[in-house]
Design a protein around this motif. Structure first.
Motif, PDB file in Angstrom:
ATOM      1  N   ALA A   1       8.113  12.030  -1.087  1.00 42.31           N
ATOM      2  CA  ALA A   1       8.254  11.338   0.199  1.00 42.31           C
ATOM      3  C   ALA A   1       7.037  10.475   0.488  1.00 42.31           C
ATOM      4  N   ASP A   2       5.852  10.981   0.166  1.00 41.23           N
ATOM      5  CA  ASP A   2       4.633  10.179   0.317  1.00 41.23           C
ATOM      6  C   ASP A   2       4.723   8.920  -0.527  1.00 41.23           C
ATOM      7  N   GLN A   3       5.172   9.093  -1.768  1.00 40.85           N
ATOM      8  CA  GLN A   3       5.249   7.935  -2.657  1.00 40.85           C
ATOM      9  C   GLN A   3       6.299   6.938  -2.175  1.00 40.85           C
ATOM     10  N   GLN A   4       7.400   7.445  -1.682  1.00 43.76           N
ATOM     11  CA  GLN A   4       8.432   6.558  -1.129  1.00 43.76           C
ATOM     12  C   GLN A   4       7.893   5.769   0.058  1.00 43.76           C
ATOM     13  N   ARG A   5       7.031   6.409   0.839  1.00 41.77           N
ATOM     14  CA  ARG A   5       6.408   5.726   1.972  1.00 41.77           C
ATOM     15  C   ARG A   5       5.517   4.583   1.490  1.00 41.77           C
ATOM     16  N   VAL A   6       4.757   4.819   0.405  1.00 39.85           N
ATOM     17  CA  VAL A   6       3.932   3.764  -0.173  1.00 39.85           C
ATOM     18  C   VAL A   6       4.813   2.624  -0.667  1.00 39.85           C
ATOM     19  N   VAL A   7       5.858   2.969  -1.390  1.00 33.38           N
ATOM     20  CA  VAL A   7       6.769   1.960  -1.926  1.00 33.38           C
ATOM     21  C   VAL A   7       7.371   1.122  -0.807  1.00 33.38           C
ATOM     22  N   ALA A   8       7.822   1.773   0.249  1.00 34.02           N
ATOM     23  CA  ALA A   8       8.427   1.046   1.372  1.00 34.02           C
ATOM     24  C   ALA A   8       7.445   0.060   1.988  1.00 34.02           C
ATOM     25  N   ALA A   9       6.188   0.479   2.142  1.00 33.08           N
ATOM     26  CA  ALA A   9       5.182  -0.401   2.718  1.00 33.08           C
ATOM     27  C   ALA A   9       4.889  -1.580   1.808  1.00 33.08           C
ATOM     28  N   VAL A  10       4.773  -1.306   0.492  1.00 34.16           N
ATOM     29  CA  VAL A  10       4.520  -2.402  -0.455  1.00 34.16           C
ATOM     30  C   VAL A  10       5.669  -3.391  -0.426  1.00 34.16           C
ATOM     31  N   ARG A  11       6.870  -2.899  -0.411  1.00 33.85           N
ATOM     32  CA  ARG A  11       8.035  -3.788  -0.421  1.00 33.85           C
ATOM     33  C   ARG A  11       8.130  -4.576   0.876  1.00 33.85           C
TER      34      ARG A  11
END
Length: 383
Positions: free
Chosen positions: A369-379
């Motif tokens: 979930a943390d990594q998905q949060r990073v991905v969402a922000a980058v995108r």
């Protein structure tokens, strides 16, 4: 409110905590039985015949290793500008001068094809840096070193566990290899490092010099049958020994080195899959069959990215996510620039990479979930 997601956090388990408590209760707080055990287990991890010398930082380890191979005033040591300043500053400790060689833009490691042009009669050693956990082309580097009679000390601060030619970094035939156990590294002791070598003379010199040039360390003096008060100073050494408290953490972190690497590799694969369609260059991967330690996951923004690298980091912070930059090349820093008269364009690939690079959070305590949060922000910022 969503908590801030830092760039890095160590993963410490109950095993480490209990081992530290055992050390505290034992009375051995400084270099003692736990440090000796950590050294023995680390040497065995790297491979048979490896001697390991525990120190209080990788900087200390690099200093000891270079002193042990004979680097001194007037010598030159060839390394990369694309590293932390410790790699080069220890050369100056010894009165020698670093000579920088640009990186290979395909790996971001020192370019072996440029090494021979940097060799002079003053050259003493080569210090390759395994950037982000991807091993350098050690076969090529060692071949150059052998042709010219140069020593090799590997800066493996990022590279546990990484492989080259199917062998672990640390067992590749260099004179010494130095690891970091700083809090952000793939395994940690809080602060700490390790020198490994298969040369008994180098190991002996490092052991003497890490504790004031004394011929016997505290553990030997208080556990042997010789009088504990007696010792001999044989050289003007340093105060670089590891404590048993730090080693207590390292003993159990070492057992997790491969599981941690597997987690980091999976995280890197998830980032690759989620970010490959964006205006970025993904990190280089190792050759088939080789292992990347994945200490860092470094994106490089393309010219078509809608924001600059600096603005990207600001926007990630605004989203509650910490990022970092690895590295500001040494030739851009005031000390190195002014002492040696460097210009940014002197090492064009290192300079160009720095201008576009950003390291995303990647550590084993991160959840999916943390990594998905990073991905969402980058995108959100780049898509």
């Amino acid at each position: 409110m969503t908590p801030f997601l830092p760039f890095a956090l160590p993963e410490i388990g109950e095993e480490e905590i209990n081992e530290v408590l055992d050390s505290l209760r034992s009375g051995w707080l400084t270099t003692g039985p736990k440090t000796k055990r950590f050294e023995e287990e680390f040497g065995a991890f790297i491979g048979a015949g490896t001697e390991a010398i525990a120190v209080n930082s990788a900087t200390a380890g690099l200093h000891l290793a270079m002193e042990a191979i004979g680097v001194g005033p007037g010598d030159e040591v060839i390394t990369t500008p694309y590293t932390f300043t410790a790699t080069a500053e220890v050369v100056r400790y010894l009165g020698a001068d670093p000579v920088f060689v640009d990186i290979d833009p395909g790996t971001f490691n020192i370019d072996p094809a440029k090494l021979e042009a940097a060799i002079t009669p003053r050259s003493k050693a080569i210090v390759p840096v395994h950037f982000a956990g991807l091993a350098c082309d050690m076969e090529a580097i060692l071949a150059v070193a052998r042709r010219h009679g140069l020593k090799v000390v590997e800066d493996a601060a990022h590279a546990l566990p990484a492989t080259c030619g199917g062998k672990l970094v640390g067992s590749l035939g260099s004179d010494a290899t130095v690891y970091s156990f700083y809090a952000t590294k793939t395994i940690t002791t809080g602060e700490g490092g390790m020198v490994v070598t298969r040369d008994p003379a180098i190991a002996k010199r490092c052991r003497v010099m890490r504790l004031h040039g004394i011929s016997r360390d505290a553990f030997d003096r208080y556990t042997s049958d010789k009088p504990s008060w007696h010792y001999e100073v044989v050289a003007p050494g340093c105060k670089y020994n590891m404590t048993d408290i730090a080693a207590s953490i390292g003993i159990h972190q070492l057992k997790k080195a491969w599981p941690f690497q597997e987690q980091r590799s999976s995280m890197a694969a998830r980032y690759d899959a989620a970010l490959s369609d964006l205006p970025v260059d993904l990190p280089p991967h190792p050759a088939p069959g080789e292992t990347h330690a994945w200490h860092l996951y470094v994106l490089r923004l393309k010219e078509t990215a809608p924001v600059s690298r600096n603005r990207f980091i600001e926007l990630m912070a605004a989203n509650g996510i910490g990022c970092s930059v690895h590295f500001i090349p040494l030739h851009l820093h005031p000390y190195w620039r002014d002492r040696y008269g460097f210009q940014p364009e002197d090492f064009p690939y290192a300079h160009a990479s720095y201008q576009r690079s950003v390291s995303l959070p990647m550590y084993t305590r991160m959840t999916e979930a943390d990594q998905q949060r990073v991905v969402a922000a980058v995108r959100e910022i780049l898509a």
